[in-house]
Write a protein that holds these residues in place. Structure first.
Motif: not given
Length: 366
Positions: A165, A196, A199-200, A205, A276, A342
């Motif tokens: 991940t 990123s 995801k965040y 990020w 990822t 993602t």
């Protein structure tokens, strides 16, 4: 993407500037469609592309014989560099069709008015989730997942589980192991930045990249340097004595290592960190101001044809976008299917890409 064995050919093509992918000239005139012109300008159609475009000679020659056109390919570096050159020459393009703009840079191409709308023959066979431009200024050609790849031998020897991940990559056991491409100059580099962000989120990020930087992430200009020089798991990286067992590449990279292995291994020497990944979609478009617009339309039709779509995986190591195109056994046996990559909405990328790249550069590179 490129492969170890293709690099020498790519370098030669870049040095020559224009690569002619056929020696069969304009084809036999009896094979030309009705109404095709015999004027010299109509016998050649030029595809402007990044360096990784490739097609089997026999597949291309069949298109040339049926259409009456000779295809030339102008290779222009990484996807970002190729697009920049087209923006600089917009209205007076260097070719007829541009291939290689992806969903991370699509809005930039469209906002600059590079393309003439054209609804390709065969577009109905393209999976609808890949059709991001309803005006058909661009046509989806392939998809691929940008993911961290790992060197299986390294992690087996060290008795460390490979990361799976994005969070894993910030852990101490992976310090000084990861090499990534520059998000300002490389398509996979930008894709990994967007992974990123997806995801965040906007609020998280930057903190994530601060952790990666503290954990020793290395940044290089482009994919070929990262994968074929710095990554210890690739054939090229082994020859170059690369010492980074983690690299941003593609989910399709392991089949490449099998295909070009000498001797060919029973299983891929590299793996994919499936948590990822960012989904990349590549497009082709008819360049506005093209000298051979009819030839350009025929070439776009060819790129979404079943013949090209089924040839493409083992030539460029990407996935077809049409519903009926079958993947080769090498992909199904050694490739990895990313079920939930993602993603970031194209309109969100368009609105924020430049500021994200600037912030990333200031945080990670400078």
């Amino acid at each position: 993407m490129s492969t170890t064995k293709k690099i020498a050919g790519v370098a030669l093509a870049a040095a020559l500037g224009v690569t002619t992918l056929s020696a069969c000239g304009g084809g036999d005139t009896k094979d030309k469609p009705a109404g095709a012109s015999d004027a010299p300008k109509s016998k050649t159609v030029t595809l402007v592309s990044h360096d990784s475009f490739n097609v089997t000679d026999t597949v291309l020659k069949e298109f040339e014989q049926q259409s009456g056109y000779t295809v030339k390919v102008l290779k222009s570096g990484d996807a970002g560099a190729a697009l920049n050159q087209e923006i600089l020459t917009k209205g007076s393009p260097r070719g007829d069709v541009f291939f290689g703009v992806d969903n991370t840079l699509l809005s930039r191409a469209l906002d600059n008015g590079l393309f003439t709308p054209y609804e390709a023959k065969g577009l109905a066979d393209v999976k609808p989730e890949y059709v991001l431009d309803k005006e058909h200024r661009v046509t989806p050609i392939d998809s691929g997942d940008i993911c961290v790849n790992y060197d299986k031998a390294y992690f087996a020897e060290k008795k460390i589980a490979p990361p799976q991940t994005l969070d894993d990559l910030t852990k101490p056991e992976y310090k000084n192991l990861l090499v990534v491409e520059n998000a300002a100059t490389s398509s996979p580099g930008l894709g990994f930045l967007l992974a990123s962000v997806g995801k965040y989120g906007e609020d998280g990020w930057k903190d994530y990249w601060s952790k990666l930087k503290a954990n020793g992430v290395e940044v290089v200009d482009g994919w070929e340097q990262a994968y074929n020089e710095r990554f210890s798991g690739s054939a090229g990286g082994k020859k170059a004595k690369g010492d980074r067992p983690l690299v941003v590449s593609y989910a399709s990279s392991p089949p490449v290592e099998v295909l070009y292995g000498e001797p060919q291994p029973a299983e891929a020497p590299t793996g994919v960190s499936t948590g990822t990944c960012f989904r990349q979609i590549e497009f082709a478009g008819l360049l506005k101001g093209a000298k051979n617009e009819e030839g350009g339309k025929a070439l776009v039709d060819f790129l979404v044809s079943k013949k090209f779509q089924e040839d493409m995986p083992l030539q460029m190591f990407v996935n077809p976008v049409t519903k009926d195109a079958a993947l080769p056994e090498l992909f199904t046996k050694h490739g990895v299917v990313i079920e939930k990559p993602t993603s970031v909405a194209p309109e969100t990328i368009a609105k924020n890409r430049e500021q994200w790249v600037k912030a990333w550069t200031a945080l990670v590179v400078k």
